[in-house]
Design a protein around this motif. Sequence first.
Motif, PDB file in Angstrom:
ATOM      1  N   MET A 290       0.873  -1.176   0.000  1.00 51.13           N
ATOM      2  CA  MET A 290       0.000   0.000   0.000  1.00 51.13           C
ATOM      3  C   MET A 290       0.905   1.218   0.000  1.00 51.13           C
ATOM      4  O   MET A 290       1.846   1.293   0.773  1.00 51.13           O
ATOM      5  N   GLY A 291       0.661   2.153  -0.872  1.00 48.81           N
ATOM      6  CA  GLY A 291       1.453   3.369  -0.911  1.00 48.81           C
ATOM      7  C   GLY A 291       2.650   3.300  -1.833  1.00 48.81           C
ATOM      8  O   GLY A 291       3.274   4.298  -2.101  1.00 48.81           O
TER       9      GLY A 291
ATOM     10  N   LYS B  98       1.103  -0.316 -11.044  1.00 51.74           N
ATOM     11  CA  LYS B  98       0.807   0.721 -10.056  1.00 51.74           C
ATOM     12  C   LYS B  98      -0.632   1.171 -10.229  1.00 51.74           C
ATOM     13  O   LYS B  98      -1.063   1.521 -11.324  1.00 51.74           O
TER      14      LYS B  98
ATOM     15  N   LEU C 203      -3.875   3.469  -7.947  1.00 50.69           N
ATOM     16  CA  LEU C 203      -3.940   4.733  -7.222  1.00 50.69           C
ATOM     17  C   LEU C 203      -3.237   4.658  -5.872  1.00 50.69           C
ATOM     18  O   LEU C 203      -2.441   5.526  -5.528  1.00 50.69           O
ATOM     19  N   HIS C 204      -3.486   3.619  -5.087  1.00 50.52           N
ATOM     20  CA  HIS C 204      -2.903   3.517  -3.755  1.00 50.52           C
ATOM     21  C   HIS C 204      -2.166   2.209  -3.523  1.00 50.52           C
ATOM     22  O   HIS C 204      -1.776   1.930  -2.396  1.00 50.52           O
ATOM     23  N   GLU C 205      -1.999   1.393  -4.554  1.00 49.32           N
ATOM     24  CA  GLU C 205      -1.361   0.099  -4.397  1.00 49.32           C
ATOM     25  C   GLU C 205      -0.316  -0.100  -5.477  1.00 49.32           C
ATOM     26  O   GLU C 205      -0.350   0.530  -6.522  1.00 49.32           O
ATOM     27  N   ARG C 206       0.582  -1.011  -5.181  1.00 49.57           N
ATOM     28  CA  ARG C 206       1.628  -1.364  -6.130  1.00 49.57           C
ATOM     29  C   ARG C 206       1.813  -2.884  -6.086  1.00 49.57           C
ATOM     30  O   ARG C 206       2.044  -3.457  -5.029  1.00 49.57           O
TER      31      ARG C 206
END
Length: 111
Positions: free
Chosen positions: A57-58, A92, A94-97
């Motif tokens: 996350m992030g 990638k 919006l908020h996860e990778r």
Amino acid sequence: MKTKSKRIIAVLLILILLPSIWHIAIGPRQLDVGTAEVYEQRVYYKFHTYKCVGWTMGGNNSLKSDRCIKYGLFACYYNAKDSEKNRYVIRKELHERFVYEREDFIKARKI
């Protein structure tokens, strides 16, 4: 007049069919969209299947993104900077990778 209309139709077919054939043959595209398990997700890219090996996350992760291989509205695909070419693909959102590793490298590591 007939040859001109045939040429226009041929050009339109090429402009419509070529991107869809490229997407199916080269990718990247997600193979199993309905899977709830993160580590069972797979991505197809350049005639290889990649399996999810990590997510954060992030976006903090040890792998660095290299060049973008597919832009999207909510998700973009990147190659990873690594020593072996095309070993990892990074998606990638919006908020996860998500990090995907090529399956033949995973199988070779298990042997």
